[in-house]
Motif scaffolding. Structure first.
Motif, mmCIF file in Angstrom:
data_model
loop_
_atom_site.group_PDB
_atom_site.id
_atom_site.type_symbol
_atom_site.label_atom_id
_atom_site.label_comp_id
_atom_site.label_asym_id
_atom_site.label_seq_id
_atom_site.Cartn_x
_atom_site.Cartn_y
_atom_site.Cartn_z
ATOM 1 N N GLU A 39 13.548 2.846 44.277
ATOM 2 C CA GLU A 39 12.192 3.149 44.735
ATOM 3 C C GLU A 39 11.183 3.046 43.596
ATOM 4 O OE1 GLU A 39 10.547 4.106 47.693
ATOM 5 O OE2 GLU A 39 12.307 3.150 48.562
ATOM 6 N N ASP A 42 10.703 -0.639 42.789
ATOM 7 C CA ASP A 42 9.995 -1.393 43.827
ATOM 8 C C ASP A 42 8.549 -0.942 44.008
ATOM 9 O OD1 ASP A 42 12.340 -2.743 44.240
ATOM 10 O OD2 ASP A 42 12.857 -1.730 46.125
ATOM 11 N N ARG A 43 8.305 0.384 43.937
ATOM 12 C CA ARG A 43 6.999 0.922 44.312
ATOM 13 C C ARG A 43 6.216 1.525 43.148
ATOM 14 N NH1 ARG A 43 6.719 1.172 49.838
ATOM 15 N NH2 ARG A 43 8.709 0.913 50.926
ATOM 16 N N GLY A 47 3.894 5.414 43.884
ATOM 17 C CA GLY A 47 4.384 5.314 45.247
ATOM 18 C C GLY A 47 5.718 6.004 45.473
ATOM 19 N N ARG A 52 10.883 8.846 50.855
ATOM 20 C CA ARG A 52 11.397 7.478 50.761
ATOM 21 C C ARG A 52 12.781 7.461 50.115
ATOM 22 N NH1 ARG A 52 7.820 3.575 52.030
ATOM 23 N NH2 ARG A 52 5.588 4.060 52.001
#
Length: 210
Positions: A39, A42-43, A47, A52
């Motif tokens: 995560e 990726d974000r 984020g 998530r």
């Protein structure tokens, strides 16, 4: 499968849904850490959310909060995993070159876009509370002993290191010093000269047979 067969099948829940096998606490922890790393990669830190991570790891937030009480603490654990845990320890046949290879790889991960982004977010969060900043520094100094212990164990078997050096406090020292250099000097990779100084002037004299 007939409806009555589904009802008798313990692997299926109501409505015929297939249940996932129950995972051990260690398996859940590994899945959460990997999901957190993914995560963050990726974000980015901004984020990054517990929701998530829970969805990605296939678990619930309650299980995560039992181990990591805040987003910052989970992000810190993910950062440690990203930086200090290569897939397998280096095995060059000599302790010095093993440790240098390990530290070079860690330095590359620290200065990678993902590593730099996570560390930036952690420091920004921690600056709001002095106690959190102290915990961050403490966690970064501890390091992850498993990989270095594997390297040291091979060195002990070859006669390059003392059996007494196989303790986490000694094993975490090189990566802790490397992290300190990274924190002090910014996002640029730690120079090779600094890495060899950590190995030759500090670590090897500490672990070699006397």
């Amino acid at each position: 499968m007939a409806p009555d067969d589904a009802a008798r099948d313990p692997a299926r829940g109501s409505g015929g849904r297939v249940r996932r096998p129950r995972r051990s606490a260690a398996q859940v922890q590994h899945a959460v850490l990997q999901a957190a790393v993914d995560e963050l990669t990726d974000r980015g830190y901004d984020g990054f959310t517990m929701d998530r991570v829970a969805a990605r790891a296939g678990t619930n937030k309650t299980a995560i909060y039992r181990r990591w009480p805040s987003r910052t603490s989970l992000a810190l654990a993910a950062y440690r995993q990203l930086v200090a845990r290569p897939e397998s320890p280096p095995d060059t046949g000599a302790l010095r070159s093993d440790v240098i290879a390990l530290l070079r790889a860690a330095a590359d991960r620290m200065s990678s876009p993902a590593g730099a982004e996570i560390l930036r977010g952690l420091v920004m969060d921690a600056r709001r509370e002095p106690e959190t900043m102290a915990a961050l520094r403490d966690e970064l100094a501890r390091g992850e002993p498993g990989t270095m212990l594997a390297v040291l164990a091979r060195a002990v078997a070859r006669g390059e290191a003392r059996q007494e050096s196989l303790v986490p406090r000694i094993a975490t020292l090189p990566v802790a010093l490397l992290r300190n250099e990274h924190l002090l000097n910014g996002p640029e990779p730690v120079p090779d000269e600094t890495i060899t100084e950590i190995v030759d002037l500090v670590f090897l004299p500490l672990v070699r047979p006397r």
